[in-house]
Scaffold this motif. Structure first.
Motif, short mmCIF file in Angstrom:
data_model
loop_
_atom_site.label_atom_id
_atom_site.label_comp_id
_atom_site.label_asym_id
_atom_site.label_seq_id
_atom_site.Cartn_x
_atom_site.Cartn_y
_atom_site.Cartn_z
N CYS A 23 -3.34 -3.91 -0.62
CA CYS A 23 -2.93 -3.50 -1.97
C CYS A 23 -4.12 -3.55 -2.93
N SER A 24 -5.00 -4.52 -2.75
CA SER A 24 -6.18 -4.60 -3.62
C SER A 24 -7.08 -3.40 -3.40
N GLN A 25 -7.22 -2.97 -2.15
CA GLN A 25 -8.03 -1.78 -1.88
C GLN A 25 -7.41 -0.53 -2.50
N LEU A 26 -6.08 -0.42 -2.44
CA LEU A 26 -5.41 0.73 -3.05
C LEU A 26 -5.56 0.72 -4.57
N LYS A 29 -8.92 2.01 -5.79
CA LYS A 29 -9.00 3.47 -5.83
C LYS A 29 -8.18 4.05 -6.98
N ASN A 30 -7.00 3.46 -7.22
CA ASN A 30 -6.13 3.97 -8.27
C ASN A 30 -5.49 2.78 -8.99
N PRO A 31 -6.07 2.33 -10.10
CA PRO A 31 -5.53 1.15 -10.81
C PRO A 31 -4.12 1.36 -11.36
N TYR A 32 -3.63 2.60 -11.43
CA TYR A 32 -2.32 2.87 -12.01
C TYR A 32 -1.24 3.08 -10.93
N ASP A 33 -1.55 2.67 -9.70
CA ASP A 33 -0.58 2.81 -8.60
C ASP A 33 0.47 1.71 -8.75
N GLN A 34 1.64 2.08 -9.26
CA GLN A 34 2.67 1.08 -9.55
C GLN A 34 3.25 0.46 -8.28
#
Length: 499
Positions: A23-26, A29-34
């Motif tokens: 989840c940290s890697q995701l 890449k996209n800090p707004y990935d809810q």
């Protein structure tokens, strides 16, 4: 494989660390990935989650500075802090008790092994449990340590900066709000911010969501506002009857020292959820805390009727049979635990005692050898103490003396070993050594009547009538049913009259 699917797979398998890393890697890449944000929040919560339903250990602050006491002198059978004699309870000379007067349970759980000190001096001097030499810390201290330890998983700082959050925004989104609340409550241990979020979320759902009311009750409980917690839980039960709500409400009443009211709540829960073992166990624990052992065993047997693998019920029933002179029956229950895979020092120690009193001497030594091989610094003292009792039973006084010495070498605060060493020294004619051992014993465990009585008898032999009278009074205070101490007091009163 999709990283999000893999992270969720790790979460379902309770591999929270790997889930957190993906989840940290995701999020990099996209800090707004809810979805990744919510899943990481739940993974961090899962790493430090503590079940809130079980009764907490009361520390020094909760024991001495209690603002919720209703009556200083409660009626017998209505208070867990001053339990009565109860029906079906064997003599204290047979079954040991804690400082508060309740019998030592057959299963270690919060609130059973430690005594409730009456003064601040006792709380500071002897806040110790039966199986550990470490002081009992308060519930609040435990939660603080959990919160700080959890920060090791985020070395760059907290994952969520609570000071910059708009709680009103999250409260309107139930899916995110629930994950965020659990993160704040369990991971960050920030009860006040969790309470604010729960209050806003309750208003946002127009007070129709029972889950938020239960969370409000948890926050109020942590803050010591038990009456507010009680009202929230009652409201939640009216909306949706859930097992956890009944358990938590019973926990609130136990903390308010209203055990009979807690039993009523558990029975109300059993009407809605027949055969629920957690509710039956809660009732059995309260009866055990009130010294009502027959009722406790009845409910523990009901637990085994619905769950025959329940370790606590089996252990408590076995303990009851052992202390009511039925070691053969207790041995069957302990063997059942061994068949279930329980493999620790305490179990082999109990098996050894049951074999000895059931006259199965061939297995006694083997069980104690296995117990010593598994013992650590906190349990080896109790094992040596019990081996000393076996040595006394076979008439080997020298071996018993060495075992009690070994018990003190493992645990220097073992009050029972001091008392027994005093008796052995007295038999050898070493008066001063016996006096010192008896004094050390009742200083470490003032709730035990044996060292008080032994010291009184010794002082009477030496002609120190005043010390003997005081010690006998302390023995009666520690155990009202001790007839020998009362007889000694009457004899000393006659001596004082003659003088």
């Amino acid at each position: 494989m999709d990283p999000m699917f893999l992270a969720y797979s790790y979460f379902r398998r309770r591999k929270y660390q790997k889930c957190d890393e993906i989840c940290s890697q995701l999020l990099e890449k996209n800090p707004y990935d809810q979805s990744a944000w919510a899943l990481k929040t739940r993974a961090l919560t899962g790493q430090v989650y503590v079940d809130e339903v079980d009764v907490d250990e009361e520390g020094i602050a909760e024991m001495v500075m209690d603002d919720n006491a209703i009556a200083t002198v409660a009626r017998p059978g209505t208070s867990l802090r001053k339990p009565g004699t109860g029906q079906g309870l064997p003599s204290q000379g047979v079954r040991p008790v804690t400082n508060s007067g309740r019998p030592v349970s057959g299963f270690v759980r919060p609130g059973t092994q430690s005594g409730r000190p009456g003064t601040m001096e006792q709380a500071i001097r002897t806040p110790r449990t039966a199986h550990t030499a470490r002081p009992v810390t308060s519930a609040s201290g435990r939660f603080v340590r959990l919160g700080t330890a959890s920060m090791l998983s985020t070395p760059d700082g907290p994952f969520i900066n609570l000071a910059r959050l708009n709680f009103s925004k999250y409260a309107a989104r139930p899916n995110l709000a629930k994950a965020l609340f659990e993160y704040i409550f369990h991971h960050e241990n920030d009860v006040r911010n969790a309470l604010e979020l729960a209050s806003l979320a309750t208003e946002a759902c127009q007070f129709k969501d029972w889950w938020w009311k239960v969370q409000l009750a948890k926050c109020y409980y942590r803050l010591g506002m038990f009456r507010e917690s009680e009202s929230q839980l009652k409201s939640a039960i009216k909306q949706q009857e859930m097992i956890d709500s009944f358990l938590y409400l019973g926990k609130v009443y136990v903390r308010l020292d209203q055990p009979l009211r807690a039993v009523d709540i558990y029975k109300q829960g059993l009407e809605k959820f027949p055969g629920e073992t957690t509710l039956l166990t809660g009732i059995a624990r309260i009866h055990e805390g009130l010294n009502e052992m027959d009722d406790a065993v009845k409910f523990y047997k009901d637990v085994l009727h619905f769950d025959n693998m329940h370790v606590e019920a089996i252990a408590c029933i076995a303990t009851h049979h052992f202390y009511t002179d039925q070691p053969e029956v207790a041995l069957k229950f302990y063997r059942r635990l061994l068949q279930m895979g329980v493999y620790n020092t305490e179990l082999f120690n109990n098996l050894g005692l049951c074999c000895f009193y059931a006259q199965q001497y061939d297995m006694t030594l083997t069980c104690f050898e296995r117990a010593l091989s598994l013992a650590d610094d906190t349990t080896s003292g109790d094992v040596w103490f019990n081996i000393g009792h076996v040595a006394l039973g076979i008439g080997d006084v020298n071996l018993a003396y060495q075992c009690f010495r070994m018990s003190l070498a493992s645990n220097n605060d073992h009050a029972e070993a001091y008392n027994n060493l005093g008796v052995l020294e007295l038999r050898r004619g070493h008066i001063e050594e016996a006096r010192a051992f008896f004094q050390a014993s009742f200083v470490l465990a003032p709730h035990m009547y044996e060292p008080h009585y032994n010291f009184a008898a010794l002082a009477d032999q030496l002609g120190d009538l005043q010390s003997s009278y005081n010690a006998a009074k302390r023995a009666v205070d520690a155990y009202e049913g001790h007839v020998d101490s009362k007889e000694l007091i009457q004899q000393l009163k006659q001596h004082f009259t003659l003088l």
